[in-house]
Design an enzyme around this catalytic site. Structure first.
Site, PDB file in Angstrom:
ATOM      1  N   SER A  23      38.671  49.613 -47.237  1.00 25.12           N
ATOM      2  CA  SER A  23      38.448  48.608 -46.187  1.00 25.12           C
ATOM      3  C   SER A  23      39.686  47.832 -45.781  1.00 25.12           C
ATOM      4  CB  SER A  23      37.346  47.641 -46.626  1.00 25.12           C
ATOM      5  OG  SER A  23      36.083  48.265 -46.521  1.00 25.12           O
ATOM      6  N   TYR A  72      28.629  41.513 -44.671  1.00 19.52           N
ATOM      7  CA  TYR A  72      29.624  42.576 -44.530  1.00 19.52           C
ATOM      8  C   TYR A  72      28.961  43.842 -44.001  1.00 19.52           C
ATOM      9  CZ  TYR A  72      33.940  45.022 -45.798  1.00 19.52           C
ATOM     10  OH  TYR A  72      35.127  45.720 -45.769  1.00 19.52           O
ATOM     11  N   SER A  73      29.511  44.402 -42.943  1.00 20.86           N
ATOM     12  CA  SER A  73      28.889  45.555 -42.302  1.00 20.86           C
ATOM     13  C   SER A  73      29.912  46.613 -41.950  1.00 20.86           C
ATOM     14  CB  SER A  73      28.146  45.137 -41.030  1.00 20.86           C
ATOM     15  OG  SER A  73      27.610  46.273 -40.372  1.00 20.86           O
ATOM     16  N   ASN A  74      29.934  47.699 -42.725  1.00 19.92           N
ATOM     17  CA  ASN A  74      30.753  48.843 -42.361  1.00 19.92           C
ATOM     18  C   ASN A  74      30.277  49.474 -41.060  1.00 19.92           C
ATOM     19  OD1 ASN A  74      32.717  49.323 -44.698  1.00 19.92           O
ATOM     20  ND2 ASN A  74      30.769  49.090 -45.772  1.00 19.92           N
ATOM     21  N   ARG A 105      40.791  38.294 -44.443  1.00 20.14           N
ATOM     22  CA  ARG A 105      40.281  37.176 -45.230  1.00 20.14           C
ATOM     23  C   ARG A 105      41.367  36.141 -45.495  1.00 20.14           C
ATOM     24  NH1 ARG A 105      35.261  37.559 -47.779  1.00 20.14           N
ATOM     25  NH2 ARG A 105      34.344  39.648 -47.974  1.00 20.14           N
ATOM     26  N   GLY A 132      39.949  46.703 -50.564  1.00 21.24           N
ATOM     27  CA  GLY A 132      39.450  48.039 -50.293  1.00 21.24           C
ATOM     28  C   GLY A 132      38.797  48.585 -51.548  1.00 21.24           C
TER      29      GLY A 132
END
Length: 373
Positions: free
Chosen positions: A94, A191-193, A315, A330
């Site tokens: 990520s 949190y949304s991939n 962030r 990540g």
């Protein structure tokens, strides 16, 4: 389009599944980089702790305006006495979101995308049904994880065939939207991939180019990130020097999960990179070399989130020694990583190439915080 919504999903059966591993490696002494030595015993203790608790190997790369240094522990490949090196490529998961967000914001600066425009304007009909309405979900909300869009990850992690074929982004979005919204757009944070898969599709819709090509042309090449790649669908290998990633299924021996179908994480997490490249990128970003000042300010405007407050693909990380850093984590089976930099030019990257024996992930954020302090 293939649909997997009706398939009975078998949890824990794919080589991408999260869970407890059982991995061991012996600690290795600190490795200075760039000809510099120094006492980084606190950081060394952190990475030694990872390997003592079951991670095959771990590495921290750090630099400021005057020097760079590295500490490592364990091995980059089981059975080989070789620590992870700063230039070893890994899947940075990520951390990819910082790159996608930067590309989207460049498109905002060019007038091609509206930050507060609905995604329906660019991808008509994609986000619709099961309680979703793309006319109410903005680009900003997708970048900031405030869209309420459910994640697709649990579905693909439970698919035993997930790593065996390329995926179209529409399929991943369909899986995410098969779950109802988590909240009304703009009223919460999750949190949304899935949201970042949609953002990758947005980039492709407005530019006519693959999102990986846009990341390469806009960020990787101009910044000289020569060890960074956005792999194409079907290219499961990590090219060049790299650390292997490991995972142990419950009751199974340790598995090398280095090879991954990159279209599965897609624009949410497909990037391959190194410590020097990722820290160079974040330093350039904070120095204003990637975005206009007003757009960088938008990127660094945060909302409360699970963990450190979240901006647009980045962030804000309070440091235990005072001040803040900016970056991203990540996490995927085989690799945990974290990248952060401060406005005064300090930066650090930490990576572990497996999971701890108790099923937790290594506290790579803590390793980065220690290095920055």
């Amino acid at each position: 389009m293939r649909t997997r919504k009706s398939r009975r999903l078998v949890a824990g059966s794919v080589a991408l599944a999260l869970g407890a591993g059982c991995l061991t490696a012996a600690p290795v002494a600190a490795q200075p980089d760039g000809g510099h030595t120094g006492d980084h015993a606190d950081v060394q203790a952190v990475v030694d702790g990872f390997t003592a608790r079951g991670v095959p190997g771990a590495m921290v790369f750090a630099q400021d305006r005057h020097r760079r240094w590295t500490v490592s522990s364990g091995t980059g490949k089981l059975g080989v006495d070789r620590p992870i090196r700063p230039w070893d490529r890994v899947r940075v998961a990520s951390n990819t979101k910082m790159f996608v967000a930067a590309v989207v914001l460049q498109l905002v600066g060019e007038g091609t995308v509206g930050l507060d425009a609905p995604i329906e304007q660019y991808l008509p009909g994609l986000v619709r049904g099961n309680g979703y309405d793309g006319a109410r979900v903005t680009v900003r909300q997708l970048l900031q994880h405030t869209s309420g869009m459910a994640d697709y990850i649990s579905d693909v992690l439970a698919d035993p065939d997930a790593n065996n074929h390329p995926w179209r982004p529409e399929e991943l979005v369909e899986l995410g939207l098969s779950h109802p919204p988590l909240f009304d757009p703009g009223t919460g944070w999750a949190y949304s991939n899935t949201g970042y898969i949609v953002l990758g599709m947005l980039v492709e819709a407005v530019t006519g180019n693959d999102v990986g090509a846009e990341i390469t042309d806009r960020l990787i090449r101009p910044l000289g990130l020569w060890q960074t790649t956005y792999p194409q669908a079907g290219d499961k290998r990590i090219q060049g020097p790299h650390a292997h990633g490991y995972y142990a299924f419950p009751g199974q021996p340790v598995a090398d999960v280095t090879e991954l179908e990159p279209s599965l994480p897609g624009a949410a997490a497909a990037l391959i990179s190194t410590g020097p490249d990722l820290t160079r990128f974040v330093r350039a970003l904070l120095a204003g070399k990637v975005l206009r000042p007003d757009l960088l300010a938008q990127m660094l405007t945060t909302v409360p989130a699970e963990g450190p407050d979240y901006g647009l693909g980045i962030r804000e990380i309070p440091l235990p020694c005072g001040g803040v850093a900016w970056g991203h984590a990540g996490n995927m089976p085989g690799y945990d990583s974290f990248t952060a930099a401060t406005h005064d030019g300090r930066s650090a990257f930490a990576v572990a190439n497996g999971h701890l024996t108790n099923g937790d992930t290594a506290n790579v954020r803590g390793a980065v915080e220690s290095a920055l302090c």
